[in-house]
Structures are given as C-alpha cells and as structure tokens.
Write a protein that holds these residues in place. Structure first.
Motif, mmCIF file in Angstrom:
data_model
loop_
_atom_site.group_PDB
_atom_site.id
_atom_site.type_symbol
_atom_site.label_atom_id
_atom_site.label_comp_id
_atom_site.label_asym_id
_atom_site.label_seq_id
_atom_site.Cartn_x
_atom_site.Cartn_y
_atom_site.Cartn_z
ATOM 1 N N TRP A 167 0.826 -1.204 0.000
ATOM 2 C CA TRP A 167 0.000 0.000 0.000
ATOM 3 C C TRP A 167 0.865 1.262 0.000
ATOM 4 C CZ3 TRP A 167 -4.796 0.372 -1.345
ATOM 5 C CH2 TRP A 167 -5.487 1.567 -1.118
ATOM 6 N N THR A 283 -15.289 2.476 1.464
ATOM 7 C CA THR A 283 -14.022 2.802 0.803
ATOM 8 C C THR A 283 -14.238 3.162 -0.661
ATOM 9 O OG1 THR A 283 -13.526 0.487 0.199
ATOM 10 C CG2 THR A 283 -12.740 1.283 2.343
ATOM 11 N N ASP A 399 -7.915 6.903 4.484
ATOM 12 C CA ASP A 399 -8.110 5.874 3.471
ATOM 13 C C ASP A 399 -7.136 4.721 3.670
ATOM 14 O OD1 ASP A 399 -9.252 5.001 0.789
ATOM 15 O OD2 ASP A 399 -7.130 5.134 0.295
ATOM 16 N N ASN A 403 -8.035 0.700 4.124
ATOM 17 C CA ASN A 403 -7.646 -0.255 3.097
ATOM 18 C C ASN A 403 -6.588 -1.248 3.558
ATOM 19 O OD1 ASN A 403 -8.905 0.112 0.240
ATOM 20 N ND2 ASN A 403 -8.682 2.188 1.043
ATOM 21 N N GLN A 429 -16.521 -2.550 -3.809
ATOM 22 C CA GLN A 429 -15.897 -1.234 -3.778
ATOM 23 C C GLN A 429 -16.142 -0.463 -5.071
ATOM 24 O OE1 GLN A 429 -11.468 -0.733 -4.028
ATOM 25 N NE2 GLN A 429 -11.674 0.087 -1.945
#
Length: 482
Positions: A167, A283, A399, A403, A429
């Motif tokens: 990420w 999200t 965010d 996530n 999503q």
C-alpha cells in the motif's frame, strides 16, 4: 520392497542435505523471495498508478478546458463507467486469473490502463467512453490478480506487513505525477492543448514501465519439499506425468474457471463477507471523493487565486503523504497489533470525520459541479489553502487505515480462496465508486459529505464485528493446534 524404499529415502535425504548446503549461499530463502515479489509488485503498481491516479485527479479539469465542439464527455461520467464495468467484471475476473495466471493477467490489464491514458492525447467522445469500458474490465482482472499475488506471497504472520508495504509503495504514485502537475500548471487559468498532450504522453510512458515490471515477479517457493517426496511417490506407483495431465488441458482450465466463478458467488454471501461489505462500500465512496471530487473542487475555487489549478497537484501529493504514512505505520508495524485491527479502523473514521468537517467549512458547496470559470462562493469560513491541503492529507491517512486493514483481514480470512475473495472486495468497492461518480455530477458538496459520514459509521461498526469473528477464529485455530 520396504527395505528398498527406506534406503532410497535415506539416500535422498543425504543428497538433499548436501545440495541444500551448497545452494544456501546462492539461493534466496523462500521468505526473502516472497518479500521481493511484494516489493516488485508495489513498484509496478506505483509506476502504473502514478499515471492513472494523476489522470483521474485531473481529467475533469482537463476536459472542461478542452476546446472542441465535437467532444461531449465528462470526467465524472467516465469514472462512473469505469467503476461500473469494473464491478460487473469482477464476476469473471477470478476465472480469467485462474486460466491466464496472475502475472500475464496483470501485464495485459496494465496495457489497457496505458491505452486509456494515451486516449487523452487527442480525445474523441467515442474513444473516451470506449476506453472507459475497456479499462474497467482490465481493472477487475488487475486487482484480482494483485490480491492473489499478495495472498500467495504472505502468511498469517506477514499478511499485515506485506499489505502495508504494497500500500505504501502504491501510494507513492500520488507524489510524482501530482508534483509535475503542480509545477506545470501553477498560475494557469486554462489548460492548453499543448499542456494536455505533454502531460498524457509522459503518463503513458510511465504506465508502460509499470506493465513490464510485472515480469520480474517470480512464482513463490512452495512449502519445503525435495526430490525425496518425488522418490517416495514414484515408489508408491504415482506418476508425475499423469498428475500433470489431470491438471492441464482445456477441460481442466474450463473447470477451474467455473470453480473460481462459483466460489466468488459463494463467498459473496458468507457471513464474514457480508459484514465486511459495508466497510468496503464506504471505501468505494470515499475513493471517489478523494481521487476525483475533492481535487476538482479545489481547482474550481477562484478565491484560491491563479494557483487554484496547480493546487490540484499539490492536493494529490498531500493525499499521497497521508496514504504512505498510514501504509507504513499500520502495515509494516503490524506485528505490534496486540489490539487487532479495530483501533486502526476507528482512527481512520475519526480522521475522515475531521477532514469532512473542515472541508464543509472551507470549500464552497457548488465547487464539485462548477463550470470552467469556477465558483466565487464562500463556505462557512474564508477559504484557506493550508486547511484545504491539510484535509487532503487527512483523506489519504484515513483511506490507508481502512484499506490496509481490509487487505489484511480478507487475506487472513480467505487465504485459501484469495482470488475470488479479492474479486468480491473489488466488486463491492467499485460498484459504490461508480454510484458515487454518477451522483457527483449533480450533488452539492454538503450532500456528498453527509453520505460519507453515514456510510463511514455503518462500515466501521460492521468491520468491528468481522474483526471479532476473525480473532475468534484465530484463537480457535491456535487452540486446535496445541
């Protein structure tokens, strides 16, 4: 015969031990190889989404400034189509990944992303919306394959760390493209054709670099097994050629594809996935807001002066800073999570609530739907660039909280069915993102913020329930293994 088998196994163990000693210094350990795969995956996505996320952040502003009487497309509508097709395509994506393989799936999907970006060099209405449909299909396959690679290169103890590494690397993409946008567009009231072509040619090349990085990912080593296992199986009358024949061929691939589709449908209605669906849906809504709506709103604020268009890029950089910080802290330090995933998700919700409140005070209500000239309206307070950019940072940080924890819990709860599980995740999503991009054409800012506040609260509560279920399952598994 038993004595022959025993002697063969002993000889095999001696040979295996000696060869492993010789190869220790030249071969990477299985865990090292898996970690390298995660890093390569992260860099590949970083290059690809340096191009695509920058494109999504600026496309509405670019198209408003596009001087052509024959073009009638809007960025919001395009993104709604992308995420709508993305959502529907997730039903078949696991089958594609099963048949084609994750590596080739990601490469071909990356080419479709590059084609969409290249379309902006000289857009036509028909090519714009056709490319939107095609990249939606590619996105479903890309993210399903990504989830599969992440899960197969992770264990229960490393899934949190690997999710955070991936990420954080992915969100570095928000830095580079948006930094260029800020420097190139600062002081511009209008985006010229030359500005547009220069930006999108560069982004297309960057995207293609990411595509070819996928070929550096190697298949992870399976659980320790040696030629001894092969010897033993042969002594028992098993044939490796027969085994290969059973798992290959058109009928075998077709069966695997059907099994993947059926598994996706089954996972969709499990109690665990239903609990997570509200959080996943949130999200999707906030993805639309930070990746398209908020940057457009900042660019439409005439009270920010001639730097308003350039601030779109600076806002993207601040979002990226929040994403990277969250990915690093809450992913790479996952081993310290004595309290589980719930505190991180709660922090994400509170961070977003603070951001939404400040945005309500700072940004004009009609900014998301303003014309090319922008808006002169004022919100509750005198508009502040510093507050606007701080909100961008908070949006990215929140965010990443959601996530990284969703990637972690899905990778843990559905490890044996990772491709179908991540397909369901992206299905939910993306369909919510499509809905949000559609209503962004019409809803004023305060209505969009209200939707985010309510859905964020519901999603957080249901995530708590899913996490408690996962923790209970882990404890049961630990108990059974004693």
């Amino acid at each position: 015969m038993p004595r022959l088998k025993s002697r063969s196994l002993v000889d095999c163990s001696i040979l295996g031990a000696s060869s492993s000693v010789k190869e220790t210094n030249v071969r990477m350990s299985p865990e090292g190889k898996k970690l390298l795969n995660i890093v390569v995956l992260g860099f590949a996505f970083m290059f690809m989404f340096t191009a695509f996320q920058t494109c999504g952040n600026i496309e509405q502003t670019v198209l408003i400034s596009y001087n052509s009487t024959d073009f009638h497309g809007t960025g919001y509508t395009s993104m709604a189509i992308i995420y709508g097709v993305f959502s529907a395509s997730n039903l078949i994506a696991p089958s594609v990944v099963t048949v084609v393989g994750p590596q080739l799936s990601m490469f071909v999907s990356g080419l479709l992303y590059s084609a969409y970006i290249a379309m902006f060099i000289h857009p036509f209405t028909w090519s714009f919306y056709t490319a939107s449909v095609v990249v939606g299909i590619g996105a479903a396959v890309l993210w399903t394959a990504q989830g599969n690679v992440l899960a197969t290169n992770s264990s229960e103890s490393t899934i949190g760390r690997n999710s955070g590494i991936f990420w954080a690397l992915l969100q570095f993409s928000l830095f580079f493209g948006n930094l260029y946008i800020y420097c190139a567009w600062r002081g511009h009231d209008h985006i010229t054709d030359k500005d547009r072509r220069t930006v999108f040619i560069s982004l297309t090349v960057i995207s293609l670099v990411g595509c070819f990085l996928f070929f550096l990912i190697r298949k992870p080593d399976s659980e320790p097994s040696s030629s001894c296992d092969v010897t033993e199986s042969l002594l028992q009358g098993e044939s490796s050629e027969d085994s290969a024949t059973l798992s290959s061929g058109p009928s075998g691939l077709g069966s695997q594809a059907l099994d993947a589709f059926v598994m996706s449908c089954k996972l969709f209605v499990t109690k665990e996935m239903l609990l997570l669906s509200s959080c996943i849906a949130y999200t999707g809504l906030e993805l639309t807001f930070y990746s398209g709506v908020y940057g457009t709103s900042i660019g439409a604020m005439r009270r920010f002066g001639t730097d308003a268009k350039g601030l779109i890029g600076l806002s993207g950089i601040c979002i990226g800073a929040g994403e990277i910080l969250g990915g690093g802290v809450f992913g790479m330090l996952n081993k310290c999570n004595r309290f589980g995933r719930n505190p991180v998700v709660l922090l994400g919700l509170l961070t977003h609530y603070l951001s939404f409140y400040l945005i309500y005070l700072n940004i004009a209500p009609d900014a998301p739907v303003a014309s090319q000239e922008g808006t002169d309206l004022q919100a509750v307070i005198t508009p502040s660039v510093g507050v606007a950019l701080f909100c961008s940072f908070l949006l990215g940080l929140g965010d990443s909280c959601f996530n990284t924890q969703l990637l972690s819990i899905i990778g843990f709860m559905f490890k044996d069915n990772s491709a179908p599980a991540f397909a369901v995740f992206k299905f939910i999503q993306s369909i919510m993102a499509a809905i949000a991009f559609f209503y962004s054409n019409y809803f004023l800012l305060h209505w969009q913020l209200l939707i985010l506040v309510v859905s964020g609260f519901v999603g957080t509560v249901t995530f708590f329930s899913a996490e408690w279920m996962a923790e209970s399952s882990r404890r049961s598994s630990d108990y059974d293994s004693i």
